[in-house]
Write an enzyme that holds these catalytic residues in place. Structure first.
Site, short mmCIF file in Angstrom:
data_model
loop_
_atom_site.label_atom_id
_atom_site.label_comp_id
_atom_site.label_asym_id
_atom_site.label_seq_id
_atom_site.Cartn_x
_atom_site.Cartn_y
_atom_site.Cartn_z
N HIS A 155 -3.03 38.40 44.08
CA HIS A 155 -2.41 37.08 44.17
C HIS A 155 -2.69 36.48 45.55
CE1 HIS A 155 -0.05 38.27 40.61
NE2 HIS A 155 0.17 36.98 40.45
N LYS A 177 2.35 35.19 48.38
CA LYS A 177 3.25 35.89 47.46
C LYS A 177 3.85 37.10 48.16
CE LYS A 177 3.51 37.91 42.80
NZ LYS A 177 4.77 37.19 42.47
#
Length: 229
Positions: free
Chosen positions: A138, A142
């Protein structure tokens, strides 16, 4: 239908822009400034609100649920990284008689992908020659790693009967919206199952569909109930 967005970052702004397509009007937007120390969650602010969607931060989820559920407002929670407090949130939902939909990932594609992974794990459980891995990447902003989605995928694999070791790995880099991969490898061959998100729009649309579904309902629900029941 009036919507409150709790956490007005990138996801919050996307929810706001798509809400009219789902028959919703964003009547309240709470961010780190107007909701500092949860000061924005008041009976007056939530007057007339039908449902709230939370894409805030892991540490804010339980305090948000405590206050919003006490106002009798149903919720959708898309924030991840708070799984260890799941029982507390379920109890709050029951105590206040509200409805709540939770998912580590509101992408429709990911939830179908999860069904495919579960079925593969069920078959691989009786094939001792295969070892498994789980991987995700990601964007660098995140916070939780592994992602809530990857943890849920491996949990579902266990429930399906795959009890051998699953090697789990994560990366955080750049602006990547999210890729999840489950693999099975043997001396003879390799099977790879992969879901690649192209943008956050899929997550936002799933959360809005869940918000529309939960209005008028009570109890703690997972997004799979919205999609498959």
């Amino acid at each position: 239908m009036k919507l409150a967005i709790v956490g007005y970052g990138k996801m919050g702004r996307l929810l706001d822009s798509l809400a009219p397509e789902y028959g919703m009007e964003t009547a309240l937007k709470l961010d780190e400034f107007n909701n500092a120390d949860y000061a924005g969650i008041t009976r007056e602010a939530f007057e007339g609100i039908d449902v709230a969607i939370d894409f805030s931060t892991p540490e804010a989820v339980v305090p948000n649920v405590e206050r919003i559920a006490a106002l009798g407002v149903n919720m959708v929670i898309g924030t991840t990284g708070w799984n260890e407090q799941m029982d507390r949130v379920k109890q709050l939902t029951e105590d206040h008689g509200v409805g709540l939909v939770w998912s580590p990932n509101f992408s429709i594609g990911v939830n179908i992908f999860s069904r495919v992974v579960t079925e593969a794990a069920r078959w691989m459980a009786i094939q001792p020659g295969y070892e498994a891995w789980a991987y995700e990447i990601h964007h660098s902003q995140k916070k939780d790693a592994p992602s809530g989605t990857l943890l849920k995928l491996t949990e579902d694999m266990r429930k399906a009967g795959y009890q051998r070791r699953i090697d789990v790995a994560s990366n955080r880099a750049g602006a990547h919206p999210g890729t999840h991969e489950i693999g099975f490898d043997s001396a003879a061959d390799t099977i790879e199952l992969r879901h690649i998100a192209r943008s956050r729009e899929g997550f936002a649309r799933g959360a809005l569909a869940a918000a529309r579904w939960v209005v008028g309902r009570k109890g703690f629900h997972e997004f799979s109930e919205v999609l498959f029941q």
